[in-house]
Design a protein around this motif. Sequence first.
Motif, PDB file in Angstrom:
ATOM      1  N   GLN A 223     -49.803 -12.486 -16.177  1.00  0.00           N
ATOM      2  CA  GLN A 223     -49.986 -11.988 -16.906  1.00  0.00           C
ATOM      3  C   GLN A 223     -50.507 -10.830 -17.594  1.00  0.00           C
ATOM      4  O   GLN A 223     -50.465 -10.394 -16.834  1.00  0.00           O
ATOM      5  CB  GLN A 223     -51.453 -13.222 -17.385  1.00  0.00           C
ATOM      6  N   ASN A 237     -48.970  -4.865 -19.982  1.00  0.00           N
ATOM      7  CA  ASN A 237     -47.423  -5.219 -19.393  1.00  0.00           C
ATOM      8  C   ASN A 237     -47.079  -6.406 -18.526  1.00  0.00           C
ATOM      9  O   ASN A 237     -47.192  -5.201 -17.333  1.00  0.00           O
ATOM     10  CB  ASN A 237     -46.750  -3.678 -19.589  1.00  0.00           C
ATOM     11  N   ILE A 239     -44.493  -7.417 -17.355  1.00  0.00           N
ATOM     12  CA  ILE A 239     -43.194  -7.629 -16.654  1.00  0.00           C
ATOM     13  C   ILE A 239     -43.722  -6.473 -16.096  1.00  0.00           C
ATOM     14  O   ILE A 239     -43.169  -6.336 -14.710  1.00  0.00           O
ATOM     15  CB  ILE A 239     -42.210  -7.334 -17.702  1.00  0.00           C
ATOM     16  N   GLU A 240     -43.496  -4.852 -16.104  1.00  0.00           N
ATOM     17  CA  GLU A 240     -43.527  -3.595 -15.228  1.00  0.00           C
ATOM     18  C   GLU A 240     -45.059  -4.052 -14.489  1.00  0.00           C
ATOM     19  O   GLU A 240     -45.190  -3.599 -14.007  1.00  0.00           O
ATOM     20  CB  GLU A 240     -44.043  -2.587 -16.000  1.00  0.00           C
ATOM     21  N   PHE A 243     -43.857  -5.146 -10.612  1.00  0.00           N
ATOM     22  CA  PHE A 243     -43.049  -4.569  -9.767  1.00  0.00           C
ATOM     23  C   PHE A 243     -44.010  -3.947  -8.709  1.00  0.00           C
ATOM     24  O   PHE A 243     -43.445  -3.529  -7.034  1.00  0.00           O
ATOM     25  CB  PHE A 243     -42.483  -2.624 -10.827  1.00  0.00           C
ATOM     26  N   ILE A 246     -44.097  -6.782  -6.543  1.00  0.00           N
ATOM     27  CA  ILE A 246     -42.546  -6.784  -5.963  1.00  0.00           C
ATOM     28  C   ILE A 246     -42.341  -6.288  -4.686  1.00  0.00           C
ATOM     29  O   ILE A 246     -42.328  -6.112  -3.485  1.00  0.00           O
ATOM     30  CB  ILE A 246     -41.558  -6.956  -6.521  1.00  0.00           C
ATOM     31  N   GLY A 280     -39.665 -12.979 -18.298  1.00  0.00           N
ATOM     32  CA  GLY A 280     -41.527 -12.364 -19.411  1.00  0.00           C
ATOM     33  C   GLY A 280     -40.891 -12.107 -20.686  1.00  0.00           C
ATOM     34  O   GLY A 280     -39.947 -11.461 -21.149  1.00  0.00           O
ATOM     35  N   VAL A 287     -46.222  -5.846 -26.128  1.00  0.00           N
ATOM     36  CA  VAL A 287     -46.651  -5.831 -25.237  1.00  0.00           C
ATOM     37  C   VAL A 287     -46.120  -6.979 -24.329  1.00  0.00           C
ATOM     38  O   VAL A 287     -47.134  -7.936 -24.429  1.00  0.00           O
ATOM     39  CB  VAL A 287     -47.305  -5.415 -24.617  1.00  0.00           C
ATOM     40  N   PRO A 288     -45.400  -7.334 -23.490  1.00  0.00           N
ATOM     41  CA  PRO A 288     -45.592  -9.071 -22.833  1.00  0.00           C
ATOM     42  C   PRO A 288     -46.250  -9.512 -22.093  1.00  0.00           C
ATOM     43  O   PRO A 288     -47.708  -8.499 -21.046  1.00  0.00           O
ATOM     44  CB  PRO A 288     -44.242  -8.667 -21.953  1.00  0.00           C
ATOM     45  N   TRP A 290     -46.822 -12.351 -20.433  1.00  0.00           N
ATOM     46  CA  TRP A 290     -46.252 -13.434 -19.279  1.00  0.00           C
ATOM     47  C   TRP A 290     -45.327 -12.638 -18.696  1.00  0.00           C
ATOM     48  O   TRP A 290     -43.663 -12.143 -19.171  1.00  0.00           O
ATOM     49  CB  TRP A 290     -46.169 -14.440 -19.493  1.00  0.00           C
TER      50      TRP A 290
ATOM     51  N   PHE B 243     -35.853  -1.663 -11.889  1.00  0.00           N
ATOM     52  CA  PHE B 243     -36.396  -0.884 -12.485  1.00  0.00           C
ATOM     53  C   PHE B 243     -36.299   0.545 -11.758  1.00  0.00           C
ATOM     54  O   PHE B 243     -36.897   0.817 -12.730  1.00  0.00           O
ATOM     55  CB  PHE B 243     -37.117  -0.997 -10.310  1.00  0.00           C
ATOM     56  N   VAL B 274     -41.765   0.502 -24.610  1.00  0.00           N
ATOM     57  CA  VAL B 274     -41.659  -0.619 -23.625  1.00  0.00           C
ATOM     58  C   VAL B 274     -40.649  -1.773 -23.580  1.00  0.00           C
ATOM     59  O   VAL B 274     -40.025  -2.321 -24.499  1.00  0.00           O
ATOM     60  CB  VAL B 274     -43.135  -1.489 -25.154  1.00  0.00           C
ATOM     61  N   SER B 276     -40.226  -5.101 -22.794  1.00  0.00           N
ATOM     62  CA  SER B 276     -40.533  -6.113 -23.843  1.00  0.00           C
ATOM     63  C   SER B 276     -40.135  -7.473 -23.603  1.00  0.00           C
ATOM     64  O   SER B 276     -41.201  -8.494 -23.808  1.00  0.00           O
ATOM     65  CB  SER B 276     -40.846  -6.021 -25.691  1.00  0.00           C
ATOM     66  N   ILE B 278     -37.499  -9.474 -20.322  1.00  0.00           N
ATOM     67  CA  ILE B 278     -36.463  -9.104 -19.623  1.00  0.00           C
ATOM     68  C   ILE B 278     -36.228 -10.600 -18.790  1.00  0.00           C
ATOM     69  O   ILE B 278     -36.933 -11.852 -19.042  1.00  0.00           O
ATOM     70  CB  ILE B 278     -36.995  -9.038 -17.946  1.00  0.00           C
TER      71      ILE B 278
END
Lengths: 432, 432
Positions: A223, A237, A239-240, A243, A246, A280, A287-288, A290, B243, B274, B276, B278
């Motif tokens: 989330q 964010n 999505i970020e 990282f 991962i 996502g 700002v995403p 999910w 990335f 951002v 936002s 992906i």
Amino acid sequence: MTQTVPAELDPALIKQIIAAVDAGFEEQCQLTEKVISFPSLRGQEATAQDFMAQTYRSRGLSVDHWKIDLGDIQHLPGFSPVAVSYDNAFNVVATHRPREATGRSLILNGHMDVVPTGPLDLWTKPPFHPWRDGDWLYGRGGGDMKAGLVCALSAFDALSRLGLQPAANCYFQSVTEEECTGNGALACLARGYRADAAIIPEPSDMCLVAGQLGVMWFQVKLQGRPAHVGWAGTGSNAIEASFPIIAALHELEAKWNAARHQNWADHPHPINFVVSKIEGGDWTSSVPAWCTFDMRISFYPGMKLEQVRRDIEDTVRQAAGNHPFLANNPPQVIYHGFQAEPYIVTGGEAAQATLRRSHRSVTGEDPADVSLTATTDARFFGLYAGIPALVYGPKAIDIHGFDERVSMRSMRDVTCTIALFMAQWCGVEKRN
Amino acid sequence: MTQTVPAELDPALIKQIIAAVDAGFEEQCQLTEKVISFPSLRGQEATAQDFMAQTYRSRGLSVDHWKIDLGDIQHLPGFSPVAVSYDNAFNVVATHRPREATGRSLILNGHMDVVPTGPLDLWTKPPFHPWRDGDWLYGRGGGDMKAGLVCALSAFDALSRLGLQPAANCYFQSVTEEECTGNGALACLARGYRADAAIIPEPSDMCLVAGQLGVMWFQVKLQGRPAHVGWAGTGSNAIEASFPIIAALHELEAKWNAARHQNWADHPHPINFVVSKIEGGDWTSSVPAWCTFDMRISFYPGMKLEQVRRDIEDTVRQAAGNHPFLANNPPQVIYHGFQAEPYIVTGGEAAQATLRRSHRSVTGEDPADVSLTATTDARFFGLYAGIPALVYGPKAIDIHGFDERVSMRSMRDVTCTIALFMAQWCGVEKRN
């Protein structure tokens, strides 16, 4: 169960069998092309299975063609949670029963489902329109593993061409679900199919497979705190945020690669953790909120599924703990698809010796031994039914990639090996 | 064009106008709730626009209700490439024309499109079922910017309630496409709408906006080399390859934040890049062959769109050059949606002074000046039509987030300010 190695074939019969494979080889290639031409992605393989049922029936085999029923398998060891709907998931098993069963029975298992093609513009020609170039037969699923599926039947056809048939039950299994769970092979076990050995002609470059890694799929759902991008700092964010999670999982991958299992001692990188899908965000100026990524991991024999899941979850939790938003909103780890235990072939010495001998009769050399960095349906036969399961099949390149292709020379050699194996393992009797 | 500041209103009239806003305020809140209840996501706002057309007509305004036609606008400065289909993209402009046009004309512009909600389970109540709690009115799009859209009309209604109407043309514009391109406002210009000033009641926390950043959307498309995950090293992972590209873009963001424009001198982080959206990969056991991410960036006045695009592309290319696969398979950068130039309000001194005075009459204080870290449709009026465009609107929280809400007190104050502005700027005449 200790098994003795069956008697060697008469050298003249070996020659006859190999000649019979060669005699039918163009027909075999055309059948392989026909099977490749079905776009049998998981969920869309039912028409290809209809075709296989008809193909088996045309050989006089008895055909069992059924829809996988979760109720039959979900309580069984080896079951993996469904990743793709079973609305259209059919198995086909064709059985040869001899007049007098004097030899050892054999399962020849292959899978019909193929993986997605990826962007079509990166293929030289359309993936479901097979084409040949020199020794290569191109097409999605040709190597993995329609060529092998057809090799098994063509071995039977070669004996037929000589007026012979196996003197033991032979089960030709065309299953689905190999690419995501293996529940197709499991459904064959649930339906009662058993034999003294199994061969799966997955693309092994004609090596004899000694073992395979465990494989697990999981999904991590993150989330975020959405916000207008103009004030992105007030959001988090999603999505970020994925990282560093991962990256932490890759550290676990490196740790497992460092602690090498003996079967993969010489392999440069047996353990592969791969982020293979990601999605996502809804709107470019938000700002995403999910992000979900899918990962495929592998692990060594000796590691239990539960421990692997604990390691994954600990890694995700620890990495999330260092993130300002995720620390209080921990990602979810969801398991769907492969929960596949590792498998080292055991109790298969007689079958292995027979296969080696057959391979030698065809190529003049011993087959190389290999341990796979992937999984195959072999584990079901070996781990849950005590059936030694040999993986041995053609040479293929770029399986799961673009321009997947299989060597026709290797298809011919594998067919010869399987036909010789069948003649020794099952014995032969005259056809009516 | 230098404009003089219009005469101050009679203090008694100021009181009457404020009282008239208050008299209609519950009705105004209900109208705002009604407008919020339309789920007017981009592409789905046509029914809300039907409702606005009817609402304007019920006031006796002349309504122009049309579908945006690319042919009308795609050659114009300020045009941005379409991000979401125009199959259902309607604008509504309602015009008040006085009996005698003695004052200065005014555009009151607002947008009907709202951004997606994100996961519904993270909202306290359904986003398109507005609800009140204390001073807050909740609902997606309430703050951004349906409350402001209704404030503009309610200011007109307050004058009507006193038997008055503006003594100049007033254009009430309910546009779409503000959240992705601004092409809705551009279509109003193309249709000929002009005035001596424009007010856009975007949520500004009752600050008066002095300038806004440029905003650009772009998409980066990465290829990978797919492979079976068991031999992941033979492939190139398109998802993970994104990335370092994203990291390089963040370095550019940091560079731009370090070189602060004077209007944002005290802002902690005006420039926001951002990631936002992906998406990538097709199958959990395949090394992904593709990944696409969307980014929204902002930039300062003085920076040209072309230079910004060059900087983005150079950054992507340089980062890709360090990647073994991308170096020979460079990512594509695609522009769709916002290509929005920065805007500093100029030539608007008279309108700004009038708005300040009006705000002071309502609150007793000067409005704070602010420069936005986002864009608004104000740029179209200012940059491409020489119309000073003031952004001034209610206080809202969590726009583009969950539980978006707008302060009803600020809605009331903004409505009073706009009504007072209208009475001074346009002058008033008796209604028939």
